[in-house]
Design a protein around this motif. Structure first.
Motif, PDB file in Angstrom:
ATOM      1  N   ASP A   1       1.896  -2.827  -6.109  1.00  0.00           N
ATOM      2  CA  ASP A   1       1.608  -1.885  -5.010  1.00  0.00           C
ATOM      3  C   ASP A   1       1.564  -0.473  -5.577  1.00  0.00           C
ATOM      4  O   ASP A   1       0.682   0.321  -5.246  1.00  0.00           O
ATOM      5  N   HIS A   2       2.533  -0.167  -6.424  1.00  0.00           N
ATOM      6  CA  HIS A   2       2.647   1.192  -6.933  1.00  0.00           C
ATOM      7  C   HIS A   2       1.451   1.555  -7.821  1.00  0.00           C
ATOM      8  O   HIS A   2       0.933   2.668  -7.753  1.00  0.00           O
TER       9      HIS A   2
ATOM     10  N   TYR B   1      -1.339   2.281  -5.552  1.00  0.00           N
ATOM     11  CA  TYR B   1      -1.049   3.560  -4.893  1.00  0.00           C
ATOM     12  C   TYR B   1      -1.453   4.719  -5.820  1.00  0.00           C
ATOM     13  O   TYR B   1      -2.127   5.660  -5.393  1.00  0.00           O
ATOM     14  N   CYS B   2      -1.094   4.622  -7.090  1.00  0.00           N
ATOM     15  CA  CYS B   2      -1.455   5.683  -8.045  1.00  0.00           C
ATOM     16  C   CYS B   2      -2.973   5.785  -8.184  1.00  0.00           C
ATOM     17  O   CYS B   2      -3.530   6.882  -8.270  1.00  0.00           O
TER      18      CYS B   2
ATOM     19  N   GLN C   1       3.252   9.168   1.754  1.00  0.00           N
ATOM     20  CA  GLN C   1       3.544   8.263   0.631  1.00  0.00           C
ATOM     21  C   GLN C   1       3.814   6.858   1.129  1.00  0.00           C
ATOM     22  O   GLN C   1       3.268   5.885   0.603  1.00  0.00           O
TER      23      GLN C   1
ATOM     24  N   LEU D   1       0.536   5.248   2.481  1.00  0.00           N
ATOM     25  CA  LEU D   1      -0.395   4.788   1.438  1.00  0.00           C
ATOM     26  C   LEU D   1       0.173   3.614   0.651  1.00  0.00           C
ATOM     27  O   LEU D   1      -0.576   2.729   0.215  1.00  0.00           O
ATOM     28  N   THR D   2       1.496   3.580   0.485  1.00  0.00           N
ATOM     29  CA  THR D   2       2.101   2.429  -0.196  1.00  0.00           C
ATOM     30  C   THR D   2       1.879   1.165   0.636  1.00  0.00           C
ATOM     31  O   THR D   2       1.536   0.103   0.104  1.00  0.00           O
TER      32      THR D   2
ATOM     33  N   ARG E   1      -0.547   0.668   2.756  1.00  0.00           N
ATOM     34  CA  ARG E   1      -1.974   0.325   2.667  1.00  0.00           C
ATOM     35  C   ARG E   1      -2.286  -0.365   1.333  1.00  0.00           C
ATOM     36  O   ARG E   1      -3.085  -1.300   1.265  1.00  0.00           O
ATOM     37  N   ALA E   2      -1.658   0.138   0.274  1.00  0.00           N
ATOM     38  CA  ALA E   2      -1.878  -0.456  -1.048  1.00  0.00           C
ATOM     39  C   ALA E   2      -1.399  -1.902  -1.048  1.00  0.00           C
ATOM     40  O   ALA E   2      -2.088  -2.801  -1.534  1.00  0.00           O
ATOM     41  N   ARG E   3      -0.208  -2.135  -0.475  1.00  0.00           N
ATOM     42  CA  ARG E   3       0.321  -3.494  -0.440  1.00  0.00           C
ATOM     43  C   ARG E   3      -0.597  -4.413   0.355  1.00  0.00           C
ATOM     44  O   ARG E   3      -0.906  -5.534  -0.072  1.00  0.00           O
TER      45      ARG E   3
END
Ligand code: ADP
Ligand code: MG
Length: 621
Positions: free
Chosen positions: A240-241, A244-245, A261, A264-265, A267-269
């Motif tokens: 995920d991280h 995110y980056c 933060q 978006l984390t 959403r990334a997951r």
């Protein structure tokens, strides 16, 4: 010698009665509860149909919130919202990696850290108990009655302190622990790998925040952990991280507000999880300053940006194989566990390493809980009247409650049955005419930690000064598998008896400490008694261990055998002496060294009893 019928605690089988037992996967990120219903293992969902319970506990001024609700509030109340508490079980602050980066207010208590929250100082045991309580209530609501017990899974590398903390959490949550089971073993059982004759299996478990790999050997019906490895700071969260980056780079963002933060984390997951089944995913979000993020990512792009994370898991896997002195080709089967193993590039990498497709047809989120449920069902003895487990040893010590809520072991575990043992007790108060006899099963020192089998009273003891009466208590496990306990005052021959089937649960709600107010005995008396008790205990353990070694030494590796032998010799050396401390230390050391041996002997007895049956029949799959 004919095998006698005796069962593990909590697994009584009154005929026609289904004993409600569950398996619980108490995970770092998510926890689950499963049971065997109508012969099939299944995960129990909450009222909204959700199987996974996020392992997140939020303390409020009044009340606690567990699971999805707590998780949703985490960003807004980080100090009181405890996630990944499993990392703290049985650990001090210095044992926790990067504790200083965590949002918690740690209290460094001896033994195990604690957490200061708005609801007071909490130990990881209490936090875990909140999670277990929710699962217990879910199971009881869904199954329609109280549980007789649970099998709870723990990582194979968990040490005594972590295992004990898990047990304590379960007790606090009102659960009777039938057994702690290693997570990889549970996964292997769910796949029915115990059906194989022999072989080495690897279990690759990529969860939310941890990666665990275990190498198991199935030998003579027992799974033995050959090696464990992994990375306690590598899991789905790192994927995920990374994503995110990537989002920050692509959208040219920096210095985001905390709520952005976490948005978006999340959403990334979600995108990561979608990419496990779709070739592409879009990431859309509206930030707090009104800006929009709108990106698209392909499965290949995601795979290549996270390949270094996958490579780390493979390196840890190779290391575990080296530790077990094996090559990938020696592995007969590979089991995938953990939600993050849904990622196709993870599966492919594992398949390439081992040169075979891993087993994936059981949901990797659920496989541990399902295996635990199958084991719980077996231990609860739900397979009908003639499905007793046949054991030729007593799996757990049988004893009596003595002063101060302590347990005096009369027959130590591993004793071959039939068996009869007697021990003398005395009164603690001048003129005491009755004695409460409380029969217990278990290895622990405290009554609260053992299982209550029965209570009865010996009345009509002639009044005498404290310590003068001689009460002889005899434990006998006979050919019908019945435990009979008799208590007799030797001078007057007044006697009382009770019959118990050790496998039958008698309620233990009302623990009455009947003897607690009679602590008036002289200190010296107590010390002499303690020494005598230590000597007797030591002698019994020596005999039981020697007998166990004579019967089943082949269950031990050379190093284990040497260790047990050495501890046995050490105990023999001090057993008759008068240093109670030294005897106690040697008894504890030997008991500790034989714990795993006892578990294997029991497994073997179970296997022997079930030999000749199809495993799918036995495991009810
Ligand atoms: P734990 O054993 O640590 O409690 P789990 O086995 O429940 O963890 O795994 C949780 C992780 O699995 C999370 O990182 C989650 O995002 C990930 N995960 C769940 N479903 C998927 C999926 N479809 N694709 C990729 N990762 C997933
Ligand atoms: Mg897990």
């Amino acid at each position: 010698m004919a095998l006698l019928q005796i069962a593990e605690p909590g697994m009584s089988t009154a005929p026609h009665q289904h004993r409600l037992a569950v398996g619980i996967d108490l995970g770092t990120t998510n926890s689950l509860v499963a049971t065997v219903r109508h012969g099939l293992p299944e995960v129990l969902a909450d009222a909204q149909g959700r199987a996974l319970l996020p392992s997140v506990v939020r303390y409020r001024g009044a009340g606690v919130e567990v699971g999805h609700g707590a998780q949703a509030q985490q960003a807004g109340d980080p100090r009181n919202t405890i996630s990944s508490v499993k990392r703290f079980m049985g650990r001090g602050v210095k044992d926790v990696a990067h504790a200083e980066n965590l949002p918690y207010d740690f209290v460094d208590a001896p033994g195990m850290l604690q957490l200061r929250t708005v609801a007071g100082v909490k130990s990881p045991v209490e936090v875990s108990a909140e999670i277990l309580k929710v699962l217990r209530e879910r199971a009881e609501a869904s199954l329609g009655g109280p549980l007789v017990g649970a099998v709870i899974t723990v990582p194979a590398y968990f040490d005594d302190a972590q295992r004990q903390a898990t047990r304590d959490a379960a007790r606090l949550a009102g659960l009777n622990v039938l057994r702690l089971l290693n997570e990889p073993t549970a996964a292997a059982l769910a796949y029915g790998l115990d059906n194989e004759a022999e072989g080495v299996f690897a279990v690759y478990d990529l969860g939310g925040g941890t990666f665990d790999v275990s190498v198991l050997r199935l030998r003579k019906g027992v799974f033995e952990v050959l090696a464990t490895g992994g990375d306690s700071a590598l899991g789905g969260d790192d994927f995920d991280h990374r994503l995110y980056c990537w989002i920050l780079e692509q959208a040219n963002l920096s210095l985001l507000a905390p709520e952005d933060q976490s948005l978006l984390t999340a959403r990334a997951r979600a995108a990561k999880e979608r990419l496990s089944s779709k070739g592409k995913a879009t990431i859309q979000a509206r930030l707090s300053d009104g800006r929009w993020v709108n990106l698209s990512i392909s499965a290949e792009g995601f795979a290549s940006m996270t390949q270094h994370l996958v490579a780390k898991t493979l390196e840890a896997t190779r290391q575990a194989l080296r530790d077990a002195q094996l090559k990938p080709a020696d592995v007969k089967g590979v089991v995938l566990v953990g939600g993050a193993t849904r990622m196709p590039h993870v599966r492919k990498a594992v398949a390439d390493l081992f040169g075979q497709a891993p087993l994936t047809n059981i949901d990797p989120d659920q496989v541990v809980a399902l295996g635990a449920a199958m084991q719980a069902n077996l231990l609860a003895g739900n397979r009908g009247g003639d499905d007793w487990l046949l054991l030729d040893v007593i799996p757990l010590s049988l004893g009596l409650e003595t002063m101060g809520g302590l347990v005096e072991k009369v027959i130590p575990r591993n004793s071959t049955i039939p068996v009869a043992r007697a021990q003398e007790f005395t009164t603690f108060k001048d003129g005491q005419t009755a004695m409460a006899i409380h029969v217990l099963q278990g290895e622990r020192e405290l009554v609260d930690h053992c299982r209550s089998l029965a209570r009865f009273e010996l009345r009509g003891i002639p009044p005498m000064v404290a310590g003068a009466a001689r009460i002889r208590v005899t434990f006998q496990v006979d050919a019908d598998g019945l435990l009979e306990v008799t208590a007799m005052e030797t001078a007057s021959a007044v006697q009382a008896r009770v019959e118990v089937k050790p496998s039958y649960g008698l309620g233990d709600e009302d623990i009455a400490r009947m003897l607690q107010d009679s602590m008036g005995t002289a200190e010296a008396d107590l010390q002499a008694r303690a020494l005598r008790e230590q000597q007797v205990d030591a002698q019994r353990l020596i005999e039981a261990t020697a007998a166990a070694l004579a019967a089943d030494a082949d269950l031990l590796g050379a190093a284990e055998f040497a260790e047990v032998e050495a501890r046995l010799a050490a105990l023999r050396a001090v057993a008759a002496g008068d240093d109670a401390e030294a005897i106690k230390a040697a008894v504890d050391a030997l008991a500790h060294a034989t714990e795993e041996f006892a578990a294997r002997r029991m497994d073997r007895s179970i296997r022997a009893a079930l030999a000749g049956r199809r495993v799918d029949e036995v495991m009810a799959r």
